[in-house]
Design an enzyme around this catalytic site. Structure first.
Site, mmCIF file in Angstrom:
data_model
loop_
_atom_site.group_PDB
_atom_site.id
_atom_site.type_symbol
_atom_site.label_atom_id
_atom_site.label_comp_id
_atom_site.label_asym_id
_atom_site.label_seq_id
_atom_site.Cartn_x
_atom_site.Cartn_y
_atom_site.Cartn_z
ATOM 1 N N ASP A 1 -7.216 -1.929 3.657
ATOM 2 C CA ASP A 1 -6.181 -2.905 3.312
ATOM 3 C C ASP A 1 -6.497 -4.287 3.869
ATOM 4 O O ASP A 1 -5.855 -5.274 3.470
ATOM 5 C CB ASP A 1 -4.816 -2.461 3.854
ATOM 6 C CG ASP A 1 -4.292 -1.229 3.145
ATOM 7 O OD1 ASP A 1 -4.593 -1.070 1.947
ATOM 8 O OD2 ASP A 1 -3.595 -0.424 3.784
ATOM 9 N N ASP B 1 -1.686 -0.876 6.059
ATOM 10 C CA ASP B 1 -1.937 -0.346 7.404
ATOM 11 C C ASP B 1 -3.374 0.102 7.638
ATOM 12 O O ASP B 1 -3.785 0.313 8.774
ATOM 13 C CB ASP B 1 -1.016 0.849 7.664
ATOM 14 C CG ASP B 1 -1.410 2.059 6.830
ATOM 15 O OD1 ASP B 1 -1.579 3.155 7.388
ATOM 16 O OD2 ASP B 1 -1.584 1.909 5.603
ATOM 17 N N ASP C 1 0.884 -1.169 0.000
ATOM 18 C CA ASP C 1 0.000 0.000 0.000
ATOM 19 C C ASP C 1 0.922 1.220 0.000
ATOM 20 O O ASP C 1 2.118 1.093 0.310
ATOM 21 C CB ASP C 1 -0.881 -0.041 1.247
ATOM 22 C CG ASP C 1 -1.626 1.261 1.451
ATOM 23 O OD1 ASP C 1 -2.286 1.711 0.505
ATOM 24 O OD2 ASP C 1 -1.523 1.836 2.549
#
Length: 671
Positions: free
Chosen positions: A561, A557, A366
C-alpha cells in the site's frame, strides 16, 4: 499475495533523530526576538516573573499618571510628568525597541518592532505620553497572552506523549537493575510495576495484563493484552508486576517516534500559513509608506495643514497595522488541530495535511487489514479427503510467507510438523507461492496463479464468494482452502459518517478476488470497488480516480500500500497493524486502527480551517475599519491599541478552542 506483516509498531519517523527542543520556532510564530523570547521564558520549567512584574509596575504607573492628569495635579507637569511616563514606558518598551534597533542595523526595517517604536516615539514627541505607554504596555500584554496560548497548545500534545520514564528495570545477571533506557538492548527483559509507564516496546512475557493506552490512542478504556502480545512504550500497567522482552531501542520506541513526528509536524506549514507569512512581508512596508503618505500628502492639498494632527493620524495608522497578532493566530490554529488529533490518537505529520483533509471528496480503501480485521480464518477444505501429504507440503510452503492467509493455514494445521524439503520457493506478487518438492511443482495461490500455469480447475471457483487458496501439484488441481475475513465492527458506521460529511466517492482497491471484494463493498455500501489488482494495477487505478477528484485520500496498512499512500493527496495508515513501510509513507497515522477516526480526522481538518479563516476575516475586518477611522482622524491611539490587542486575544481564544471541541470523552470500563 498481499504482504502484510502484522506488526504493532506505531510509527517510524522518516529520519532517526532526537526530538527538537521546540515545536514553534521564530518563523512559526511570526515574530522575531521579543515575542519568541517571551515564548521561551514561559515555556521553560519556571515562569520569568520579571516580565510580568515589569508590566504590572508599568500598568500601575500608567493608571496613576492618567489619574494625575485627570485631577490636574499642579506638580505633575513638565519634566516630572515626562519622567513618570518615561519610566512606565521603559519598563515594557525595551523588549520592543531593542529588537527594532538590532533589526535596523541588520537592514530589516519593516517589522512590528519598527512600527511600535516609531508610533510610540511619535506619541511622546506630541506629548501624548499616556498613549505612548499604553501602546507598548498592551502590546506586551498581548504577547504574554499569545505565549501562554502557544504553550497551552503545545503542551496539550506533549503532555499526552512526552512523559517518558528516565529509568528502566533490566534483568542482568539474574537481578533487575535501574538503568538509563537508552542503554537497554533489544532482547533484554525489563520489569514494569503496577501503575508505572512502559519504558520500551516489548513482548509481554507474563500475561494477561491490563494497560491504559490513552497516551497512544486517546482511548480511556483499558485494554487487555495476552502473553506474547506486543506492548508499546507510553502505556500504563494497570495489573501487577509484569515482564517484557524488549523489541526496539529507546530512540525507536513508539513514544519516542510519536514525539519526534509531532515535533516535526509544526515545520510543515499549511498553505494558509505560507500565504500569511508571505503576505506579512509585503503588507508591513506597504502600510509604512501609506502612513508616511498620510503624513505628507495632505501637506500639498490641505489648506490649513497641521503637522501634529496629521502625524497623530499616521501614528494611529502604524499601530493598528501591526500584523503580529494575525501571524501568530494562524499557526496557533493549526497547532490546535494537531493537538486535537493527538488527543484522539490521530497523528498528522504536518499542518498542511489538515488543510488537505478538509478538502477531500474521494476516499479509497485497501481491504485486508483496513476494512476487514486482516485475520483470516480457514473455514473450509475441498475436497474434504484431500491428500494429507499435499496438505503437509502446502503448510511447509506457507511457512515461507507472512501473509494473513499463510498465518491462517499455519494456525489451522499447527499440529503438523512438516519436514518437507522445498526448493526454489518463489512468491508471485498478488497471486501466491510456488516451490519444487520431489522435482514436482507445487502451487498455492489464487485462481490467477493456476491460470498462469494453465492448470484446469472447477469452473465454480471463478466466482467463489470467499477468499480461497487453490492447490496444484505436478500440473494437476488438488483442491482448495476457503477463508473468511470479518469486516471491522465500525466499518459500516464509518462509511455512513463519511457520506454525511459529503464524500462523493468511497472506493475499495483489493488484490483479493473480485467476488470477495464485491461482497465486502456491497455490505459496506461503497460506491466503487476493484478486485484482483496487482500492486502496480492498484497504483494505476488510484491515478485514474485521482484524475477525477478534487482531493483524494487513501487508507491502507500493508507494504504494497506504500506507493498508493504516497501517490494520494493524503495517505492514512493503520498504526496498530500497519507495516513500517506504510506508516513511514503515510501522512496521517491512526494509532488504534479504528476506522471511525477517519471521519473524525476530516472533521478536525475542517474545523481547523474554519477557525483559521475566521481569524483572518476578523483581523482584516477590524484592522481595515480602524485604519480608515484613524486616517479620517476619528480613531485615537487608544482605539488603535485596544482594537489591535482585542483582535489578537479573540483570535487566540478562537484558535485554542478547537481542542475543546474534540476532547475525547471519558468512559468507564464495564465491570
Amino acid at each position: 499475495m498481499k504482504d502484510s506483516t502484522e506488526q504493532t509498531d506505531t510509527l517510524e519517523a522518516t529520519e532517526k533523530a532526537q526530538p527538537s527542543a521546540s515545536f514553534l520556532d521564530a518563523e512559526g510564530c511570526g515574530c522575531d526576538s521579543h515575542a519568541c523570547s517571551t515564548h521561551a521564558s514561559i515555556e521553560g520549567s519556571t515562569f520569568d516573573w520579571k516580565l510580568y512584574w515589569q508590566a504590572g509596575v508599568s500598568f500601575i504607573l500608567l493608571a496613576l499618571g492618567i489619574g494625575f492628569d485627570f485631577f490636574d495635579s499642579s506638580w505633575f507637569e513638565g519634566v516630572p510628568r515626562f519622567l513618570w511616563f518615561a519610566v512606565a514606558y521603559v519598563l515594557v518598551a525595551y523588549q520592543v525597541v531593542g529588537p527594532a534597533v538590532r533589526n535596523l542595523v541588520k537592514g530589516s526595517i519593516f517589522n512590528e518592532f519598527f512600527l511600535m517604536t516609531i508610533a510610540t516615539f511619535g506619541a511622546f514627541y506630541l506629548g501624548e505620553y499616556a498613549e505612548g505607554v499604553a501602546v507598548m504596555l498592551f502590546y506586551t500584554i498581548g504577547e504574554h497572552f499569545q505565549a501562554l496560548a502557544v504553550k497551552r497548545s503545545k503542551n496539550s500534545i506533549k503532555n499526552l506523549i512526552d512523559a517518558r520514564p528516565d529509568k528502566a528495570f533490566v534483568k542482568r545477571n539474574g537481578v533487575f537493575r535501574a538503568i538509563d533506557p537508552k542503554q537497554v538492548k533489544i532482547g533484554e527483559v525489563i520489569q514494569v510495576k503496577a501503575g508505572e509507564k512502559v519504558v520500551l516496546d516489548g513482548a509481554l512475557l507474563s500475561g494477561p495484563a491490563e494497560f491504559n493506552t490513552a497516551a497512544l490512542t486517546g482511548e480511556s478504556v483499558p485494554r487487555v493484552y495476552e502473553k506474547g502480545d506486543k506492548v508499546l512504550s507510553g502505556m500504563i500497567n494497570l495489573s501487577g508486576l509484569i515482564e517484557l522482552q524488549v523489541a526496539s531501542r529507546f530512540e525507536d520506541s513508539a513514544l519516542s517516534r510519536i514525539l519526534y513526528l509531532v515535533e516535526q509536524a509544526g515545520s510543515r506549514k499549511a498553505t494558509t500559513q505560507k500565504f500569511i507569512s508571505k503576505f506579512a512581508k509585503v503588507y508591513t512596508p506597504i502600510v509604512v509608506f501609506l502612513a508616511l503618505g498620510l503624513l505628507l500628502v495632505p501637506m500639498l492639498i490641505v489648506a490649513e495643514y497641521d503637522f501634529q494632527e496629521w502625524l497623530y493620524r499616521a501614528l494611529v495608522f502604524l499601530v493598528i497595522s501591526c500584523p503580529c497578532a494575525l501571524v501568530i493566530s494562524i499557526p496557533l490554529g493549526y497547532f490546535g488541530g494537531l493537538g486535537a488529533g493527538a488527543q484522539n490518537g490521530i497523528l498528522f505529520k504536518g499542518a498542511n495535511y489538515l488543510d488537505v483533509l478538509a478538502k477531500v471528496d474521494t476516499i479509497v480503501f485497501d481491504k485486508t487489514g483496513t476494512l476487514t480485521e486482516g485475520k483470516l480464518r480457514l473455514t473450509g477444505i475441498s475436497p474434504t479427503d484431500i491428500d494429507p501429504n499435499v496438505i503437509e507440503k502446502v503448510v511447509a510452503l506457507e511457512m515461507a510467507s507472512t501473509h494473513p492467509v499463510a498465518k491462517a493455514i499455519a494456525e489451522r494445521f499447527s499440529e503438523i510438523d512438516s519436514t518437507t524439503k522445498l526448493e526454489e520457493i518463489r512468491e508471485h506478487a498478488g497471486m501466491g507461492l510456488s516451490a519444487f518438492t520431489e522435482e514436482k511443482l507445487l502451487l498455492a495461490g489464487n485462481i490467477n496463479l493456476l491460470d498462469k500455469h494453465n492448470i484446469e480447475y472447477p469452473a465454480a471457483l471463478k466466482n467463489h464468494p470467499s477468499t480461497l487458496i487453490a492447490i496444484a501439484m505436478d500440473g494437476k488441481y488438488q483442491g482448495h482452502f476457503t477463508f473468511e475475513d470479518e469486516i471491522k465492527p465500525d466499518a459500516r458506521q464509518m462509511v455512513g459518517q463519511l457520506k454525511k460529511l459529503g464524500a462523493k466517492r468511497l472506493a475499495m482497491l483489493s488484490g483479493d478476488r473480485s467476488s470477495v471484494a464485491e461482497k465486502v463493498a456491497t455490505k459496506l455500501g461503497l460506491s466503487d470497488f476493484h478486485g484482483e489488482l496487482l500492486p502496480e494495477e492498484k497504483l494505476k487505478k488510484l491515478e485514474e480516480l485521482k484524475s477525477t477528484s478534487s482531493k483524494i485520500a487513501f487508507v491502507g496498512d500493508g507494504i504494497n500500500d506504500a506507493p498508493a499512500l504516497a501517490l494520494a493527496d493524503v495517505g492514512i495508515a493503520m498504526g496498530g497493524m500497519g507495516t513500517d513501510a506504510a506508516i513511514e509513507t503515510a501522512d496521517v497515522v491512526l494509532q488504534d486502527d479504528r476506522l471511525l477516526k477517519i471521519p473524525l480526522a476530516i472533521q478536525i481538518g475542517r474545523k481547523t480551517r474554519e477557525i483559521v479563516w475566521k481569524n483572518i476575516g476578523l483581523a482584516f475586518g477590524v484592522k481595515a475599519l480602524v485604519l480608515i477611522l484613524g486616517g479620517m482622524g476619528i480613531a485615537s491611539l487608544w482605539e488603535a491599541v485596544f482594537a489591535d490587542v482585542g483582535v489578537a486575544l479573540l483570535a487566540i481564544l478562537n484558535a485554542v478552542r478547537i481542542q475543546k471541541f474534540y476532547r475525547p470523552k471519558k468512559t468507564t470500563p464495564a465491570k
